[in-house]
Design a protein around this motif. Structure first.
Motif, PDB file in Angstrom:
ATOM      1  N   THR A  70     -38.638  44.789 -37.775  1.00 25.54           N
ATOM      2  CA  THR A  70     -40.329  45.511 -37.509  1.00 25.54           C
ATOM      3  C   THR A  70     -40.814  44.520 -36.989  1.00 25.54           C
ATOM      4  OG1 THR A  70     -39.608  46.625 -39.766  1.00 25.54           O
ATOM      5  CG2 THR A  70     -41.792  46.328 -38.929  1.00 25.54           C
ATOM      6  N   CYS A  71     -41.988  45.036 -36.090  1.00 23.15           N
ATOM      7  CA  CYS A  71     -42.801  44.033 -35.329  1.00 23.15           C
ATOM      8  C   CYS A  71     -44.220  44.973 -35.581  1.00 23.15           C
ATOM      9  CB  CYS A  71     -42.906  44.469 -33.838  1.00 23.15           C
ATOM     10  SG  CYS A  71     -41.294  43.832 -33.303  1.00 23.15           S
ATOM     11  N   LEU A  72     -45.456  44.322 -35.267  1.00 23.08           N
ATOM     12  CA  LEU A  72     -46.694  44.865 -35.417  1.00 23.08           C
ATOM     13  C   LEU A  72     -47.617  44.241 -34.592  1.00 23.08           C
ATOM     14  CD1 LEU A  72     -48.026  46.711 -37.757  1.00 23.08           C
ATOM     15  CD2 LEU A  72     -49.070  44.618 -38.661  1.00 23.08           C
ATOM     16  N   GLY A  73     -48.038  45.073 -33.926  1.00 26.22           N
ATOM     17  CA  GLY A  73     -49.405  44.920 -32.717  1.00 26.22           C
ATOM     18  C   GLY A  73     -50.524  45.733 -32.998  1.00 26.22           C
ATOM     19  N   THR A  74     -51.365  45.784 -32.112  1.00 27.17           N
ATOM     20  CA  THR A  74     -52.707  46.557 -32.198  1.00 27.17           C
ATOM     21  C   THR A  74     -52.704  47.750 -30.954  1.00 27.17           C
ATOM     22  OG1 THR A  74     -53.602  44.551 -33.181  1.00 27.17           O
ATOM     23  CG2 THR A  74     -55.145  46.290 -32.090  1.00 27.17           C
ATOM     24  N   SER A  75     -53.058  48.746 -31.479  1.00 24.08           N
ATOM     25  CA  SER A  75     -53.032  49.776 -30.340  1.00 24.08           C
ATOM     26  C   SER A  75     -54.278  49.661 -29.678  1.00 24.08           C
ATOM     27  CB  SER A  75     -53.000  51.179 -30.968  1.00 24.08           C
ATOM     28  OG  SER A  75     -54.137  51.540 -31.891  1.00 24.08           O
ATOM     29  N   ILE A  76     -54.373  50.395 -28.653  1.00 27.05           N
ATOM     30  CA  ILE A  76     -55.555  50.654 -27.700  1.00 27.05           C
ATOM     31  C   ILE A  76     -56.671  50.966 -28.722  1.00 27.05           C
ATOM     32  CG2 ILE A  76     -56.673  51.854 -25.765  1.00 27.05           C
ATOM     33  CD1 ILE A  76     -53.920  51.591 -24.366  1.00 27.05           C
ATOM     34  N   ASN A  77     -56.882  52.009 -29.575  1.00 30.70           N
ATOM     35  CA  ASN A  77     -57.734  52.421 -30.373  1.00 30.70           C
ATOM     36  C   ASN A  77     -57.863  51.485 -31.601  1.00 30.70           C
ATOM     37  OD1 ASN A  77     -55.584  53.245 -31.866  1.00 30.70           O
ATOM     38  ND2 ASN A  77     -56.212  55.354 -32.294  1.00 30.70           N
ATOM     39  N   SER A  94     -51.776  41.438 -25.041  1.00 32.53           N
ATOM     40  CA  SER A  94     -52.436  41.016 -26.557  1.00 32.53           C
ATOM     41  C   SER A  94     -51.335  40.250 -26.951  1.00 32.53           C
ATOM     42  CB  SER A  94     -52.525  42.289 -27.194  1.00 32.53           C
ATOM     43  OG  SER A  94     -53.204  41.856 -28.581  1.00 32.53           O
ATOM     44  N   ASP A  95     -51.076  39.980 -28.325  1.00 30.49           N
ATOM     45  CA  ASP A  95     -50.063  39.515 -29.014  1.00 30.49           C
ATOM     46  C   ASP A  95     -49.474  40.500 -30.150  1.00 30.49           C
ATOM     47  OD1 ASP A  95     -51.791  39.622 -31.308  1.00 30.49           O
ATOM     48  OD2 ASP A  95     -52.645  37.657 -30.631  1.00 30.49           O
ATOM     49  N   ILE A  96     -48.185  40.159 -30.498  1.00 31.40           N
ATOM     50  CA  ILE A  96     -47.629  41.047 -31.193  1.00 31.40           C
ATOM     51  C   ILE A  96     -46.471  39.978 -32.546  1.00 31.40           C
ATOM     52  CG2 ILE A  96     -45.329  41.152 -29.833  1.00 31.40           C
ATOM     53  CD1 ILE A  96     -45.273  44.326 -30.865  1.00 31.40           C
ATOM     54  N   TYR A  97     -46.763  40.567 -33.433  1.00 33.78           N
ATOM     55  CA  TYR A  97     -45.872  39.720 -34.765  1.00 33.78           C
ATOM     56  C   TYR A  97     -44.587  40.453 -34.931  1.00 33.78           C
ATOM     57  CZ  TYR A  97     -44.608  37.987 -39.118  1.00 33.78           C
ATOM     58  OH  TYR A  97     -44.114  37.083 -40.266  1.00 33.78           O
ATOM     59  N   ILE A  98     -43.491  39.574 -34.534  1.00 36.10           N
ATOM     60  CA  ILE A  98     -42.012  39.894 -34.970  1.00 36.10           C
ATOM     61  C   ILE A  98     -41.655  39.288 -36.222  1.00 36.10           C
ATOM     62  CG2 ILE A  98     -39.778  39.914 -33.977  1.00 36.10           C
ATOM     63  CD1 ILE A  98     -41.108  39.433 -31.279  1.00 36.10           C
ATOM     64  N   ALA A  99     -41.289  40.405 -37.102  1.00 38.44           N
ATOM     65  CA  ALA A  99     -40.865  39.665 -38.405  1.00 38.44           C
ATOM     66  C   ALA A  99     -39.816  38.802 -38.113  1.00 38.44           C
ATOM     67  CB  ALA A  99     -40.294  41.121 -39.350  1.00 38.44           C
ATOM     68  N   THR A 100     -39.381  37.820 -39.162  1.00 36.16           N
ATOM     69  CA  THR A 100     -38.493  36.626 -39.145  1.00 36.16           C
ATOM     70  C   THR A 100     -38.658  35.687 -37.768  1.00 36.16           C
ATOM     71  OG1 THR A 100     -36.803  38.044 -37.558  1.00 36.16           O
ATOM     72  CG2 THR A 100     -36.815  38.589 -39.718  1.00 36.16           C
ATOM     73  N   ASP A 101     -39.829  35.911 -37.061  1.00 37.48           N
ATOM     74  CA  ASP A 101     -39.725  34.818 -36.022  1.00 37.48           C
ATOM     75  C   ASP A 101     -41.135  34.448 -35.753  1.00 37.48           C
ATOM     76  OD1 ASP A 101     -39.399  33.504 -33.813  1.00 37.48           O
ATOM     77  OD2 ASP A 101     -38.467  35.035 -32.372  1.00 37.48           O
ATOM     78  N   GLY A 102     -42.415  35.192 -35.555  1.00 34.73           N
ATOM     79  CA  GLY A 102     -43.680  34.973 -35.602  1.00 34.73           C
ATOM     80  C   GLY A 102     -44.291  35.728 -34.564  1.00 34.73           C
ATOM     81  N   THR A 103     -45.491  35.099 -33.948  1.00 35.43           N
ATOM     82  CA  THR A 103     -46.298  35.989 -32.918  1.00 35.43           C
ATOM     83  C   THR A 103     -46.041  35.453 -31.613  1.00 35.43           C
ATOM     84  OG1 THR A 103     -48.095  36.147 -34.776  1.00 35.43           O
ATOM     85  CG2 THR A 103     -48.745  36.419 -32.664  1.00 35.43           C
ATOM     86  N   TYR A 104     -46.037  36.412 -30.761  1.00 34.98           N
ATOM     87  CA  TYR A 104     -45.638  36.250 -29.439  1.00 34.98           C
ATOM     88  C   TYR A 104     -46.978  36.986 -28.461  1.00 34.98           C
ATOM     89  CZ  TYR A 104     -41.048  34.392 -30.221  1.00 34.98           C
ATOM     90  OH  TYR A 104     -39.890  33.509 -30.650  1.00 34.98           O
TER      91      TYR A 104
END
Length: 573
Positions: free
Chosen positions: A108-115, A169-179
């Motif tokens: 699972t990853c988590l980022g931010t959308s354009i809205n 932007s940046d995205i959080y990758i579970a088990t690894d961190g933010t890129y």
């Protein structure tokens, strides 16, 4: 970065709860379904199938372009056909620094959308240390909304970027961190599902797969057309005013244009592409179910079944402008007097329901429950009956246009095109029963640069001779019904089944009771004599062995379409 930190707790909660739910979820299938997803008409899915439901939005987008009846419209329609736009969207992102750890597909990853909303993503493939490009699938909320993704790009003319990732932007990758990452929202947002892929990938999923292939229904179509990608070949020929090059059932669209070709493409998307995709998913559900008995279980069988229902119905199932198979069944029932009573009308669908849909949704629900309980063999029988029901609207459509095309006063190129498309969707099934009857129907309903002479009576009889082979009855199909006069059109009435007409399949009169009794007595006498002989033979010489061929022939003669073995259905036992 502060926006990302504010939603990290939600991500952590989301990562912890699914495993916990799996560990605790040892209850029944019905208990698990109390998570309450929205129903698809009268069907309650066991899993999230919003992506599959959204494929009908591609059909509508393609239809909108075709309605322009211009070269630009047809080119754009073909682009949407090949690239998609609404189902299974994903982003190709470029990481500014390579991965510090290997990442597995499904992470699972988590980022931010354009809205400015949280954009939950799933890693699509395995990646190794140092990789700096990733494909991330957009996730749906597991709720009851059945809403298409808000990131809709693919081949669409007017893409919607609201739900897409921000471009830099940046995205959080579970088990690894933010890129930190960058990508182009217009070019790098794609779709892993398109209607063209249904046909291009069919051989991989229905002929060459390791679980249960080849699937029986797909084999009928490949045998008839001599083309693993028959649906795509048909559609591309129509889009480009060309010809097909099939073993049987060729179509010549060179003399067609405008509305006629638009209808061919719109209907071909559903009757040739989506129709077989529904069957693929049901077959996969059975194959996975059987696999779970002997090997590591590759997934939830009921999920594949849910996908079949979603493809059959579409997200617009309650919209009477829908173009999917569900709505086709309801439209055709009015023309053939095969609609269900008002008390049987399905919820969340049309304002009326066909007998086909009423029975199908009972079976869809039954199949889901059987698969959830690993009732693989019983689910196989349910699947077989559903396929038989799916023949009905196609036969009705072909008969309707054969009837219209037989009347020179109303016959048009549009009617010829629609008749040819309905026929194309059912001819391989007829051919599997009777080569001669398939030829008769194709010759009358073919797409060509001339106007075939249509003898409706001959076409009707060619279909009727094969109902029993297809597991259908005359009552299933009905007759062409005049809704104004409330009567069947002359020469287009429903046929009569042997069991209800007092005739056998050859049309000979039934035997009278006296003759029947005499025959029974004779056969009983012969049977007793043979039994005495066999006792003597077995006593003196030992029990004779049946040959393998005799055993197979005997077993085969007892089977109908609902009693096929797993092997005959293309499913491993």
């Amino acid at each position: 970065m502060h926006e990302m930190k504010s939603i990290l707790p939600l991500l952590v909660l989301g990562l912890v709860l699914p495993p916990l739910a799996s560990a605790v979820g040892a209850g029944t299938a019905n208990q698990r379904r109390r998570l309450d997803r929205a129903k698809i008409s009268a069907y309650e899915p066991d899993s999230n199938v919003d992506d599959e439901l959204a494929i009908d939005l591609d059909v509508l987008a393609i239809s909108e372009q075709l309605d322009r009846e211009s070269l630009t419209g047809f080119v754009t329609a073909e682009t949407i056909y090949s690239k998609g736009g609404h189902s299974k969207p994903y982003a190709v992102v470029n990481l500014k620094n390579g991965l510090a750890k290997a990442i597995l597909a499904g992470t699972t990853c988590l980022g931010t959308s354009i809205n400015s909303q949280a954009a939950k993503m799933t890693v699509m493939h395995d990646y190794k240390i140092g990789d700096n490009q990733m494909e991330l699938a957009y996730d749906y909320d597991d709720d009851d909304s059945h809403q298409a993704s808000k990131c809709q790009v693919g081949g669409l003319v007017d893409p919607s970027f609201d739900g897409c990732l921000r471009e830099d932007s940046d995205i959080y990758i579970a088990t690894d961190g933010t890129y930190d990452y960058f990508y182009n929202k217009t070019v790098d947002n794609k779709n892993s599902d398109s209607i063209q892929r249904f046909s291009l990938d069919a051989k991989q999923h229905m002929a060459d797969c390791t679980m249960g292939c080849p699937f029986r229904e797909y084999t009928k179509f490949v045998t008839y057309y001599g083309d693993y990608e028959y649906a795509n070949s048909w559609l591309i020929a129509a889009l480009n005013e060309g010809e097909t090059d099939f073993t049987h059932g060729d179509a010549d669209w060179t003399s067609f244009a405008g509305e006629s070709l638009s209808l061919v493409v719109e209907q071909g998307l559903v009757y040739l592409h989506v129709w077989m995709k529904v069957i693929q998913k049901m077959e996969e559900s059975i194959a996975v179910c059987l696999q779970c008995y002997s090997f590591v279980c590759p997934g939830n069988p009921a999920h594949y079944w849910d996908e079949a229902v979603a493809y059959y119905s579409g997200s617009q199932v309650s919209n009477e402008n829908s173009t999917m198979l569900y709505y086709l069944a309801d439209i055709r029932c009015a023309s053939f007097n095969t609609c269900a009573s008002s008390s049987q009308t399905l919820e969340g669908g049309s304002s009326w329901s066909s007998n086909v849909n009423v029975e199908m949704f009972k079976l869809f629900n039954e199949g889901r429950d059987l698969l959830s309980e690993r009732g693989c063999d019983a689910a196989m029988h349910v699947k077989n009956r559903i396929i038989q029901l799916m023949y009905i609207p196609l036969i009705q459509g072909a008969l309707r246009y054969a009837h219209i095309n037989a009347d020179d006063e109303v016959y048009t190129a549009r009617h010829q095109a629609e008749g040819a498309t309905f026929a194309a969707a059912i001819l391989p099934v007829i051919h599997n029963c009777s080569i001669d009857d398939a030829f008769e129907i194709h010759n009358a309903l073919r797409a060509s640069d001339d106007y075939p002479t249509v003898d409706y009576g001959k076409v009707k009889q060619a279909f009727e001779r094969n109902y029993e082979c297809m597991g259908l009855t005359c009552a299933d199909i009905g007759g062409i019904f005049d809704e104004t006069k409330l009567e069947y059109r002359e020469g287009a009435e429903p046929c009569k089944d042997a069991s209800t007409s007092g005739s056998n399949s050859s049309g000979r009169k039934g035997l009278d009771k006296k003759t029947s009794r005499v025959i029974i007595i004779i056969f009983v006498g012969i049977g007793l004599a043979m039994a005495i002989v066999m006792i003597v033979v077995n006593t003196n010489f030992g029990r004779p062995k049946s040959s393998t061929i005799e055993t197979e022939m005997t077993d085969s003669s007892r089977k109908n379409d609902l009693e096929l073995s797993p092997e005959e259905n293309g499913v491993m036992s």
